[in-house]
Design a protein around this motif. Structure first.
Motif: not given
Ligand code: PLP
Length: 370
Positions: A11-14, A167-168, A302-306, A343-344
């Protein structure tokens, strides 16, 4: 796009687009004079458009956290009372920044993944004891997007000064500073603005100055006092519109990115990003993963996944596999989610497109081979 063998999907930098990278690699120029002012103005104008304000844009040569420090310290006096919405690692940092600036900061805490509600904020503010509200729009630690329009409306009912950590979310989500009555928004160059890391844009709405000028001189530093930035732009707009030496190459690269982004209508851009992010979440879920944030309040960046049931401890192994197999760099969780999630970040065209495809394909191959 990715450098050597890696592709950044954190999730940054890119990873930078070729035109942005080329701008970064040009010879250094002086941080004053017409050539510089043209670049600085181009970057600031592009950023102002995203903030939907007539206000000031200052580009601090620092990371996003320094912009937040300058904003909080300039907008509030030590001892003033602020409510801070805390629903993850970065909104908790907002609390630390407020306390670090001597404010009497009270958290409104939620479990990671959850978002604040207008009612929850109202029940705190109606005690009548707050001067300000600090809120993080997109909580990068969880991928949850606070309903800031509704929450700002509540803050406005109580006449409370609003500061937003964008920020994001900035350049990926509607940010109607003037309409929502947000005094200051802070962001960072390395996220959806498409630039390299190293610049902290601080956007100050016209309504903020009365308060900034009123809160006094003590404990605000000099570089981090936004009045310093304002005075230089007023006194030398066409020659030296900022108080110090600037990271000229980073700002030139940022200007290149925001100028290209200007070609797309804002609503079209936001809808495109939201749709791509929703598609990514649905593909990841179809493999058995569960997103941390609810679909109704999911961030487009941003996507966070279990991991799927039965594989709860495998997030670190999955992250390693993505890097080893295809060079895709994704992030781990933060704070209490540390080793529990993948987390992507998706803040660039590459991340919404080819990197997203690679992510889904490689997650699938991990599940099949482990
Ligand atoms: C929501 C949010 N706030 C603050 C920060 C801090 O920004 P920086 O690392 O540029 O200081 C980040 C960084 O990812 C963030 O995502």
């Amino acid at each position: 796009l990715g450098s050597n063998s890696t592709k950044l999907m954190i999730p940054g930098p890119i990873d930078l687009e070729p035109d942005v990278l080329a701008a970064l690699g040009q010879q250094v120029i002086a941080h004053y004079g017409p050539e510089w002012v043209k670049i600085y103005t181009e970057a600031r104008d592009g950023i102002r458009r995203y903030a939907e304000t007539d206000g000031d844009v200052f580009l601090l040569s620092a990371s996003g956290s320094a912009g937040l420090d300058a904003a909080v310290g300039s907008l509030f006096a030590p001892g003033e009372r602020v409510l801070v919405v805390v629903n993850g690692y970065f909104s908790n940092r907002l609390l630390l920044i407020a306390r670090g600036n001597g404010l009497d900061a009270e958290p409104l805490e939620m479990n990671p993944g959850n978002v604040a509600t207008a009612e929850g904020v109202r029940s705190c503010l109606k005690t009548g004891s707050y001067d300000g509200l600090l809120i993080c729009h997109s909580e990068t630690a969880t991928g949850a997007l606070n309903p800031v329009d509704e929450i700002c409306a509540v803050a406005n009912e109580f006449g409370v000064t609003i500061l937003m950590d964008s920020v994001s979310s900035f350049a990926a989500c509607e940010t109607r500073m003037d309409e929502w009555n947000v005094s200051i928004c802070c962001t960072a160059s390395q996220k959806a603005l498409g630039g390299p890391p190293g610049v902290a844009p601080v956007i100050v709405s016209p309504i903020a100055w009365e308060r900034i000028n009123r809160v006094g001189d003590v404990g605000r530093g000099w570089y981090t006092d936004l009045r310093t930035w304002k005075s230089f732009v007023e006194e030398m707009p066409d020659y030296h519109p900022q108080p110090a030496t600037m990271s000229v190459n980073i700002i030139r690269a940022l200007a290149t990115s925001v100028s290209r982004q200007q070609k797309e209508d804002l609503a079209v851009r936001y809808a495109r990003m939201a749709a791509s992010a929703a598609e990514l979440r649905s593909r990841v879920r179809s493999l058995g993963f569960t997103t941390v944030a609810p679909e109704s309040h999911a961030s487009p960046t941003v996507t966070a996944f279990f991991p799927p049931t039965g594989r709860e401890s495998e997030a670190p192994a999955i992250i390693q596999y993505l890097q080893d197999e295809v060079g895709l760099v994704v992030a781990k969780g933060m704070g209490e989610l540390d080793s529990r999630v993948v987390r992507t970040g998706h803040m660039s065209d590459a991340a919404y497109g080819p990197y997203a495809d690679l992510l889904v394909e490689t997650l699938e191959s991990y599940l099949q081979s482990h």
